[in-house]
Enzyme design. Structure first.
Site, short mmCIF file in Angstrom:
data_model
loop_
_atom_site.label_atom_id
_atom_site.label_comp_id
_atom_site.label_asym_id
_atom_site.label_seq_id
_atom_site.Cartn_x
_atom_site.Cartn_y
_atom_site.Cartn_z
CB SER A 34 -40.53 -0.85 5.74
OG SER A 34 -40.38 -0.76 4.42
CG ASP A 162 -42.69 1.15 3.83
OD1 ASP A 162 -42.63 1.32 5.22
OD2 ASP A 162 -41.89 0.41 3.02
#
Length: 286
Positions: A34, A162
């Site tokens: 991320s 993500d």
């Protein structure tokens, strides 16, 4: 190893700054998830204080400060579409990635000075996927596609979100890569006596923080006999995940740098020579 955490990623910049200022050896490889993947791409390009200066410029750029903003017309149109699954357009993150790459001058994994592994979630398979070669932008877009905030990213016909959905602090990926010494910066540590949430966003933020932090703690216990694992956890407020005001970002970067320097001043580099988890409380500096 750089974990996910949205706007909390500014704390990684400060911690890395403090470590390198203290003379810690630069990383020989980077694993990022991320926002940690975005930060990691700059550090893998320039594993030095020069890379930190570039990251500071990225975090204080207009592209960063507006990453959680949406054009008013876009908000209206998305409200009319029942199939809209994200609050913000992918272009917000793409502009931020473009800004980082304009500073580093590197757009592929192969150009980086040290190996980088970018962790995302393969939504079709329901498991982590690791990108290590080719163009950086698709991998970084996938790794930072926070569910509900940014749209999923299609790569080779598969949808990705993500990496934090399945592996927010991917210690296991580093160990699978053969690492025997791991220094991780995990962003989801919270204070033990946080005030009770007063709104739905605060409740979601706090529960997500607790879930991801305890996932990291469980992974640490499971893996610490396979490698020396040191985890630094800068502690910020639960709502810090999306707070992107310039003064806040500057304060987080500086307080995390100072907290890291304080840890090393009190305990020396021996604090990093044995497996352990160290909490860096930044909240007094807010």
């Amino acid at each position: 190893m750089l974990g996910g955490g949205g706007a909390r990623g500014a704390a990684q910049v400060g911690v890395l700054n403090g470590l390198l200022e203290a003379g810690l050896e630069p990383p020989v490889a980077v694993v990022g998830c991320s926002v940690g993947a975005l930060n990691g791409s700059a550090i893998a390009a320039y594993p030095s204080l020069a890379g930190i200066l570039m990251l500071r410029q990225v975090w204080l750029s207009r592209q960063a400060l507006t990453v959680f903003h949406a054009h008013p017309l876009g908000v209206i149109l998305s409200g009319l579409r029942h199939d809209q699954l994200s609050a913000f357009p992918q272009e917000n993150v793409r502009r931020l990635i473009d800004r980082a790459q304009a500073l580093t001058g590197m757009t592929t994994f192969e150009q980086l000075r040290v190996p980088l592994a970018v962790v995302a979630t393969d939504l079709n398979a329901g498991k982590p996927v690791v990108f290590r070669s080719g163009l950086l932008t698709p991998a970084l877009l996938a790794s930072t596609a926070i569910p509900g905030l940014f749209p999923s990213v299609k790569i080779d016909g598969r949808e990705h979100l993500d990496g934090g959905v399945v592996d927010n602090t991917p210690l296991d990926i580093a160990i699978e890569d053969g690492a025997k010494e791991i220094l991780a910066i995990s962003l989801m540590g919270g204070g033990e006596y946080e005030a009770a949430p007063h709104s739905l966003p605060e409740l979601i933020a706090r529960t997500l923080q607790l879930t991801l932090h305890h996932q990291m703690l469980s992974d640490y216990e499971r893996l610490c006999d396979r490698a020396r694992i040191v985890v630094l956890c800068p502690v910020t407020a639960p709502t810090a995940t999306w707070e992107m005001k310039r003064e806040h970002i500057e304060a987080v970067m500086e307080s995390s740098r100072a907290a890291t320097a304080d840890l090393l001043a009190k305990r020396g580099t021996k604090a990093l020579r044995h497996s352990g988890i160290h909490y860096l409380d930044l909240r007094s500096g807010r």
